[in-house]
Design an enzyme around this catalytic site. Structure first.
Site, PDB file in Angstrom:
ATOM      1  N   CYS A  26       0.850  -0.974   0.028  1.00 15.44           N
ATOM      2  CA  CYS A  26       0.042   0.278  -0.070  1.00 15.44           C
ATOM      3  C   CYS A  26       0.719   1.208   0.148  1.00 15.44           C
ATOM      4  CB  CYS A  26      -0.780   0.095   1.231  1.00 15.44           C
ATOM      5  SG  CYS A  26      -2.087   1.469   1.646  1.00 15.44           S
ATOM      6  N   CYS A  75      -0.580   4.038   2.274  1.00 20.50           N
ATOM      7  CA  CYS A  75      -0.145   3.951   3.730  1.00 20.50           C
ATOM      8  C   CYS A  75       1.216   4.064   4.123  1.00 20.50           C
ATOM      9  CB  CYS A  75      -0.570   2.439   4.217  1.00 20.50           C
ATOM     10  SG  CYS A  75      -2.155   1.576   3.325  1.00 20.50           S
ATOM     11  N   ASP A  76       2.080   3.512   3.160  1.00 15.92           N
ATOM     12  CA  ASP A  76       3.557   3.581   3.639  1.00 15.92           C
ATOM     13  C   ASP A  76       4.489   4.630   2.953  1.00 15.92           C
ATOM     14  OD1 ASP A  76       2.825   1.476   5.354  1.00 15.92           O
ATOM     15  OD2 ASP A  76       2.983  -0.200   3.992  1.00 15.92           O
TER      16      ASP A  76
END
Ligand code: NAP
Length: 308
Positions: free
Chosen positions: A131, A134-135
């Protein structure tokens, strides 16, 4: 005992909750381990009708949740670990707690497919991720070369997003053309920071000895030539697998693992319905998930009305 238990809080689950809520059925909605589902890991959703400028994935899910709660949906935080659909009321265990319900709508969506190589497991969360939203902004990925694996819309979206942080994004795909929609493919390939690496499979993710990703070993599938790319992160975006684990043996599944439907949202068990990506290997769009959530809810309402 509940009337309707809805499992999953993506587009399908929340839409089913809005419909069954408005039908005064007081649905109970189980969040699962990722409340809001996979759309919360995307940035802007551009193809959900009604939002001409697009809408942030998390905002869209929050809106759906609010709408469902306005009509009386009750939220249960937790994950389904076991079900018994052999007789009504159906039994569903959520983190060990039993809930009984006259009907169930399964909308558990799908999770990320993994490459299935040992080094991927060993370096999970140490540079291997699924992701970008997300990261991607983590310090370990900033001003570094990064690798995205895949050739679909997800891979393109991940690669585009990562250009904000990376020096170069290598898009590693096993064929020589992208599967992504034309608009996404064109945007991706036109981005000067994205370098496609065609006909290539990841043989190994390097860096296990250093406990962090340092590169990838690639195999050209046409020439068998092995090459290495230095990188600080590997973003795997090679599709999804349906989240059906707790339902195996309880309802019929397709060979591919998706829930088998028998018209509308009906599953092989009367009174158990399914909607969204968990039962859709073809379209897998936010709007089709919402539409199938509506269909499952209407089927469920009719089933409960017939019981009375
Ligand atoms: P997808 O369309 O199924 O693409 C998966 C990609 O991964 C394909 O290019 C596939 O290669 C590759 N792949 C599969 N297994 C692999 C393996 N074991 N090793 C290496 N490569 C592998 O999945 P997706 O991109 O996640 O998209 C899923 C659905 O969501 C699609 O309908 C898509 O349109 C939609 N979506 C839309 C948007 C948007 O509109 N903004 C964004 C994301 C997703 P092959 O091409 O060779 O099969």
């Amino acid at each position: 005992m509940e009337n309707v238990l809805i499992i999953g809080t993506g587009c399908a689950g929340w839409t089913a909750a809005i419909y069954t809520g408005r039908a005064n059925l007081k649905p109970v909605v189980v969040t699962g381990s990722m409340p809001g589902g996979l759309l919360t890991t995307t940035s802007i959703v551009e193809n959900f009708p009604g939002f001409p400028e697009g809408i942030d994935g998390t905002d869209l899910m929050m809106n759906l949740q609010k709408q469902a709660e306005r009509f009386g949906a009750e939220i249960r935080y937790g994950t389904v670990d076991q079900v018994d659909f052999t007789q009504r009321p159906f039994k569903v265990w959520i983190d060990g707690d039993l809930i009984e319900s006259q009907s169930v709508i399964i909308a558990t969506g799908s999770g990320h497919r993994h490459l299935g190589i040992e080094s991927e497991k060993q370096l999970d969360k140490k540079g291997v991720t699924y992701c970008a939203v997300c990261d991607g902004a983590l310090p370990m990925f900033r001003n570094q070369p990064l690798v995205v694996v895949g050739g679909g819309d997800s891979a393109c979206e991940e690669a585009m997003y990562l250009t904000r942080f990376a020096t170069t994004v290598y898009l590693v795909h096993r064929r020589d053309s992208l599967r992504a929609s034309k608009i996404m493919a064109e945007r991706t390939l036109a981005n000067p920071k994205i370098k496609p690496v065609w006909d290539s499979a990841v043989e190994e993710i390097l860096g296990v000895d250093q406990n962090k990703v340092t590169g990838v070993k690639l195999k050209n599938l046409k020439t068998d030539l092995l090459t290495t790319i230095d990188c600080a992160g590997v973003f795997v975006a090679i599709g999804h697998v349906p989240n059906t684990e707790p339902f195996k043996g309880a309802i019929d599944l397709e060979e591919s693992g998706y829930i088998k439907l028998f018209g509308g949202g009906k599953t092989s068990v009367e009174g158990v319905f399914a909607a969204g990506d968990v039962a859709d290997s073809v379209y897998r769009q936010a709007i089709t998930a919402a539409g199938s959530g509506c269909a499952a809810a209407l089927d469920c309402e009719r089933f409960l009305a017939a019981l009375e």
